[in-house]
Write a protein that holds these residues in place. Structure first.
Motif, mmCIF file in Angstrom:
data_model
loop_
_atom_site.group_PDB
_atom_site.id
_atom_site.type_symbol
_atom_site.label_atom_id
_atom_site.label_comp_id
_atom_site.label_asym_id
_atom_site.label_seq_id
_atom_site.Cartn_x
_atom_site.Cartn_y
_atom_site.Cartn_z
ATOM 1 N N ILE A 1 0.857 -1.178 0.000
ATOM 2 C CA ILE A 1 0.000 0.000 0.000
ATOM 3 C C ILE A 1 0.892 1.227 0.000
ATOM 4 C CG2 ILE A 1 -1.785 1.257 1.240
ATOM 5 C CD1 ILE A 1 -2.432 -1.466 2.548
ATOM 6 N N ILE A 2 0.688 2.074 -0.975
ATOM 7 C CA ILE A 2 1.522 3.249 -1.136
ATOM 8 C C ILE A 2 0.632 4.472 -1.100
ATOM 9 C CG2 ILE A 2 3.137 4.408 -2.690
ATOM 10 C CD1 ILE A 2 3.672 1.533 -3.793
ATOM 11 N N SER A 3 1.029 5.469 -0.374
ATOM 12 C CA SER A 3 0.236 6.682 -0.282
ATOM 13 C C SER A 3 0.517 7.578 -1.469
ATOM 14 C CB SER A 3 0.586 7.439 0.996
ATOM 15 O OG SER A 3 0.317 6.620 2.098
ATOM 16 N N MET A 4 -0.521 8.153 -2.020
ATOM 17 C CA MET A 4 -0.367 9.012 -3.190
ATOM 18 C C MET A 4 -1.264 10.223 -3.023
ATOM 19 S SD MET A 4 -1.098 7.984 -7.100
ATOM 20 C CE MET A 4 -0.183 8.719 -8.396
ATOM 21 N N LEU A 5 -0.687 11.402 -3.045
ATOM 22 C CA LEU A 5 -1.444 12.641 -2.922
ATOM 23 C C LEU A 5 -1.119 13.549 -4.085
ATOM 24 C CD1 LEU A 5 -0.820 13.450 0.815
ATOM 25 C CD2 LEU A 5 -2.893 12.550 -0.172
ATOM 26 N N PRO A 6 -2.027 13.990 -4.874
ATOM 27 C CA PRO A 6 -3.384 13.490 -5.031
ATOM 28 C C PRO A 6 -3.418 12.399 -6.086
ATOM 29 C CG PRO A 6 -3.110 15.437 -6.348
ATOM 30 C CD PRO A 6 -1.780 15.194 -5.648
ATOM 31 N N VAL A 7 -4.546 11.746 -6.278
ATOM 32 C CA VAL A 7 -4.648 10.677 -7.266
ATOM 33 C C VAL A 7 -4.811 11.242 -8.670
ATOM 34 C CG1 VAL A 7 -7.121 10.312 -7.223
ATOM 35 C CG2 VAL A 7 -5.627 8.413 -7.703
ATOM 36 N N THR A 8 -5.360 12.442 -8.786
ATOM 37 C CA THR A 8 -5.540 13.019 -10.109
ATOM 38 C C THR A 8 -4.193 13.435 -10.669
ATOM 39 O OG1 THR A 8 -5.985 15.166 -9.110
ATOM 40 C CG2 THR A 8 -7.882 13.826 -9.720
ATOM 41 N N VAL A 9 -4.016 13.225 -11.943
ATOM 42 C CA VAL A 9 -2.762 13.536 -12.601
ATOM 43 C C VAL A 9 -2.892 14.896 -13.270
ATOM 44 C CG1 VAL A 9 -1.137 12.827 -14.378
ATOM 45 C CG2 VAL A 9 -2.285 11.108 -12.989
ATOM 46 N N THR A 10 -2.016 15.792 -12.896
ATOM 47 C CA THR A 10 -1.991 17.101 -13.545
ATOM 48 C C THR A 10 -0.570 17.355 -14.009
ATOM 49 O OG1 THR A 10 -1.593 18.173 -11.426
ATOM 50 C CG2 THR A 10 -3.872 18.057 -12.167
ATOM 51 N N GLY A 11 -0.439 17.980 -15.136
ATOM 52 C CA GLY A 11 0.892 18.296 -15.634
ATOM 53 C C GLY A 11 1.582 17.073 -16.181
ATOM 54 N N ASN A 12 2.851 16.902 -15.820
ATOM 55 C CA ASN A 12 3.657 15.813 -16.355
ATOM 56 C C ASN A 12 3.267 14.475 -15.748
ATOM 57 O OD1 ASN A 12 5.129 17.590 -17.905
ATOM 58 N ND2 ASN A 12 6.579 17.997 -16.245
ATOM 59 N N ILE A 13 3.365 13.436 -16.551
ATOM 60 C CA ILE A 13 3.099 12.079 -16.097
ATOM 61 C C ILE A 13 4.352 11.566 -15.387
ATOM 62 C CG2 ILE A 13 2.494 9.748 -16.855
ATOM 63 C CD1 ILE A 13 0.327 11.795 -17.437
ATOM 64 N N PRO A 14 4.200 10.930 -14.205
ATOM 65 C CA PRO A 14 5.382 10.386 -13.528
ATOM 66 C C PRO A 14 6.120 9.407 -14.434
ATOM 67 C CG PRO A 14 3.451 10.290 -12.104
ATOM 68 C CD PRO A 14 2.984 10.724 -13.464
ATOM 69 N N ASN A 15 7.438 9.353 -14.295
ATOM 70 C CA ASN A 15 8.261 8.493 -15.141
ATOM 71 C C ASN A 15 7.866 7.026 -15.058
ATOM 72 O OD1 ASN A 15 9.789 10.520 -16.251
ATOM 73 N ND2 ASN A 15 11.271 10.498 -14.570
ATOM 74 N N GLY B 1 -3.973 -9.333 0.066
ATOM 75 C CA GLY B 1 -3.193 -10.569 -0.023
ATOM 76 C C GLY B 1 -3.088 -11.051 -1.459
ATOM 77 N N TRP B 2 -4.213 -11.000 -2.172
ATOM 78 C CA TRP B 2 -4.245 -11.378 -3.586
ATOM 79 C C TRP B 2 -3.325 -10.465 -4.393
ATOM 80 C CZ3 TRP B 2 -6.130 -8.325 -7.654
ATOM 81 C CH2 TRP B 2 -6.235 -8.969 -8.894
ATOM 82 N N ALA B 3 -3.428 -9.155 -4.147
ATOM 83 C CA ALA B 3 -2.608 -8.194 -4.888
ATOM 84 C C ALA B 3 -1.128 -8.384 -4.580
ATOM 85 C CB ALA B 3 -3.047 -6.770 -4.559
ATOM 86 N N ASP B 4 -0.791 -8.553 -3.314
ATOM 87 C CA ASP B 4 0.604 -8.713 -2.926
ATOM 88 C C ASP B 4 1.201 -9.998 -3.503
ATOM 89 O OD1 ASP B 4 2.868 -7.669 -1.476
ATOM 90 O OD2 ASP B 4 2.598 -9.355 -0.092
ATOM 91 N N ALA B 5 0.418 -11.080 -3.508
ATOM 92 C CA ALA B 5 0.900 -12.351 -4.055
ATOM 93 C C ALA B 5 1.212 -12.240 -5.543
ATOM 94 C CB ALA B 5 -0.147 -13.449 -3.814
ATOM 95 N N ARG B 6 0.550 -11.336 -6.232
ATOM 96 C CA ARG B 6 0.765 -11.152 -7.666
ATOM 97 C C ARG B 6 1.708 -9.982 -7.972
ATOM 98 N NH1 ARG B 6 -3.592 -14.149 -7.584
ATOM 99 N NH2 ARG B 6 -4.603 -15.022 -9.395
ATOM 100 N N GLY B 7 2.228 -9.328 -6.933
ATOM 101 C CA GLY B 7 3.129 -8.202 -7.137
ATOM 102 C C GLY B 7 2.431 -6.951 -7.644
ATOM 103 N N ILE B 8 1.156 -6.833 -7.366
ATOM 104 C CA ILE B 8 0.367 -5.679 -7.815
ATOM 105 C C ILE B 8 0.436 -4.584 -6.756
ATOM 106 C CG2 ILE B 8 -1.936 -4.874 -8.463
ATOM 107 C CD1 ILE B 8 -2.562 -7.836 -9.215
ATOM 108 N N ARG B 9 0.828 -3.397 -7.173
ATOM 109 C CA ARG B 9 0.868 -2.252 -6.263
ATOM 110 C C ARG B 9 -0.546 -1.739 -6.042
ATOM 111 N NH1 ARG B 9 6.231 -0.635 -4.742
ATOM 112 N NH2 ARG B 9 7.535 -1.920 -6.053
ATOM 113 N N VAL B 10 -0.851 -1.369 -4.813
ATOM 114 C CA VAL B 10 -2.141 -0.783 -4.461
ATOM 115 C C VAL B 10 -1.868 0.585 -3.873
ATOM 116 C CG1 VAL B 10 -4.199 -0.999 -3.014
ATOM 117 C CG2 VAL B 10 -3.182 -3.041 -4.020
#
Length: 181
Positions: free
Chosen positions: A15-29, A124-133
């Motif tokens: 679980i990773i914190s992201m502020l904010p979820v909306t993307v404005t300007g440049n897209i992260p690399n 648990g399902w996401a972590d087992a598959r290496g999916i970031r949440v």
């Protein structure tokens, strides 16, 4: 990696914190690693499960084929045919990942939860598959506090009762409304 706005993206835990979820300007690399291919359905697919701002999705159209879950005539058939092309998914904490498609999303790398809660996402399902949440903690904290204060003031000053008093024309019949303080 930490971005100037405080986004943690390449670190564990799941679980990773992201502020904010909306993307404005440049897209992260990290999103730019998805190849930009011109042919539809050859680019990575961003599956949008719950309603989400079209304005926020606009910058992502350069990198993803964006598919709205609610507009699919046969979502299960879409997942069976194109599920392996879905690399990212936007949902909320009440819906999560649609159960009929969970096992067809073999290359899903990111679940972006639009909100603080992520109760409907099986971590648990996401972590087992290496999916970031990721989710959006603290984005609405000030608004929730403002609304809580407004509700408390409305209850204390009997605003809903005063509204009914006016709407029911009781003031015309000279029925007194008890003032509060």
């Amino acid at each position: 990696m930490v971005y100037p706005n405080g986004v943690l993206f390449d670190q564990r835990p799941t679980i990773i914190s992201m502020l904010p979820v909306t993307v404005t300007g440049n897209i992260p690399n990290q999103l730019k690693v998805f190849p930009r291919l011109p042919t539809p359905m050859l680019r990575p697919i961003l599956l949008v499960v719950t309603p989400f701002s079209q304005e926020a999705l606009a910058p992502l159209q350069e990198y993803f084929d964006i598919v709205q879950w609610q507009s699919l005539p046969a979502p299960e058939a879409f997942c069976a045919q194109h599920g392996s092309g879905v690399r990212a998914l936007i949902t909320n904490g009440m819906v999560g990942v649609p159960p009929p498609c969970r096992d067809t999303l073999a290359n899903l790398a990111l679940i972006a939860c639009n909100g603080v809660g992520y109760d409907a996402i099986d971590l648990g399902w996401a972590d087992a598959r290496g999916i970031r949440v990721i989710n959006t903690p603290d984005v609405l904290s000030a608004d929730v506090a403002d609304f809580a204060m407004a509700l408390a003031l409305a209850a204390f000053r009997r605003v809903p009762a005063a509204d009914r008093y006016v709407r029911e024309n009781k003031w015309r019949r000279q029925e007194a409304f008890t003032l509060t303080r």
